[in-house]
Design a protein around this motif. Structure first.
Motif, short mmCIF file in Angstrom:
data_model
loop_
_atom_site.label_atom_id
_atom_site.label_comp_id
_atom_site.label_asym_id
_atom_site.label_seq_id
_atom_site.Cartn_x
_atom_site.Cartn_y
_atom_site.Cartn_z
N PRO A 1 0.10 -2.00 -3.36
CA PRO A 1 0.41 -2.54 -4.66
C PRO A 1 0.65 -1.74 -5.74
O PRO A 1 1.41 -2.17 -6.74
N GLU A 2 -0.09 -0.72 -5.75
CA GLU A 2 0.20 0.26 -6.89
C GLU A 2 1.47 0.87 -6.83
O GLU A 2 2.08 1.34 -7.89
N ALA B 1 -7.23 -0.68 -4.13
CA ALA B 1 -6.51 -1.80 -3.30
C ALA B 1 -6.93 -1.64 -1.93
O ALA B 1 -6.09 -2.20 -1.01
N GLY B 2 -7.83 -0.78 -1.59
CA GLY B 2 -8.14 -0.51 -0.40
C GLY B 2 -8.51 -1.77 0.62
O GLY B 2 -7.99 -1.94 1.58
N ASP C 1 5.70 4.05 5.58
CA ASP C 1 6.66 5.04 4.71
C ASP C 1 5.65 5.95 3.97
O ASP C 1 5.86 7.17 3.86
N LEU C 2 4.53 5.35 3.32
CA LEU C 2 3.58 6.28 2.76
C LEU C 2 2.82 7.20 3.51
O LEU C 2 2.27 8.09 2.94
N THR D 1 -5.33 5.70 6.70
CA THR D 1 -6.27 6.14 5.84
C THR D 1 -5.66 5.51 4.36
O THR D 1 -4.87 4.61 4.69
N LEU D 2 -6.29 5.71 3.16
CA LEU D 2 -5.78 5.20 2.12
C LEU D 2 -5.44 6.41 1.14
O LEU D 2 -5.83 7.83 1.63
N THR D 3 -4.76 6.37 0.21
CA THR D 3 -4.28 7.41 -0.80
C THR D 3 -5.53 7.98 -1.24
O THR D 3 -5.64 9.26 -1.49
N SER D 4 -6.60 7.46 -1.47
CA SER D 4 -8.01 8.11 -1.94
C SER D 4 -9.12 7.29 -1.60
O SER D 4 -8.97 6.16 -1.37
#
Length: 116
Positions: A35-36, A70-71, A43-44, A62-65
């Motif tokens: 959402p951010e 928004a995890g 694609d990310l 995984t997540l971006t951090s």
């Protein structure tokens, strides 16, 4: 045993049906967006692997951090998307931190659109 059946059911061997469902799960995961950033999680480069066995899917991602606000939303969306695929009755989403996500994991076309 029917000699015309050439499906190999030994452990670790993928069937054409499992491959097709795996592809469908990846397609479904493309409907889940961060959402951010407004970009889908495939694609990310957040989705590392999808495994399908019988009617169960395992999504490794995984997540971006680690502190991604928004995890929970992203992980829940991934589970819901995987379970929306015909042939998948249950999905388990495993969150991993190795390898750690970096922008280099973003699809090159999307990276170009983002100016990376």
């Amino acid at each position: 045993m029917d000699k015309t059946d050439t499906t190999d059911t030994t452990e670790g061997t993928r069937t054409p049906e499992a491959d097709a469902i795996t592809d469908q799960v990846f397609t479904a995961l493309r409907t889940v967006t961060d959402p951010e950033l407004g970009i889908n999680i495939v694609d990310l480069g957040l989705v590392y692997d999808v495994e399908v066995e019988d009617s169960a899917a395992k999504v490794t991602m995984t997540l971006t951090s680690p502190g991604c606000p928004a995890g929970g939303q992203i992980l829940g969306g991934a589970k819901d998307a995987a379970e929306s695929v015909d042939g998948v009755d249950e999905a388990v989403v495993s969150l991993v931190w190795k390898p750690f996500w970096t922008p280099e994991r973003i699809d090159p076309r999307v990276r170009a659109m983002m100016g990376f």
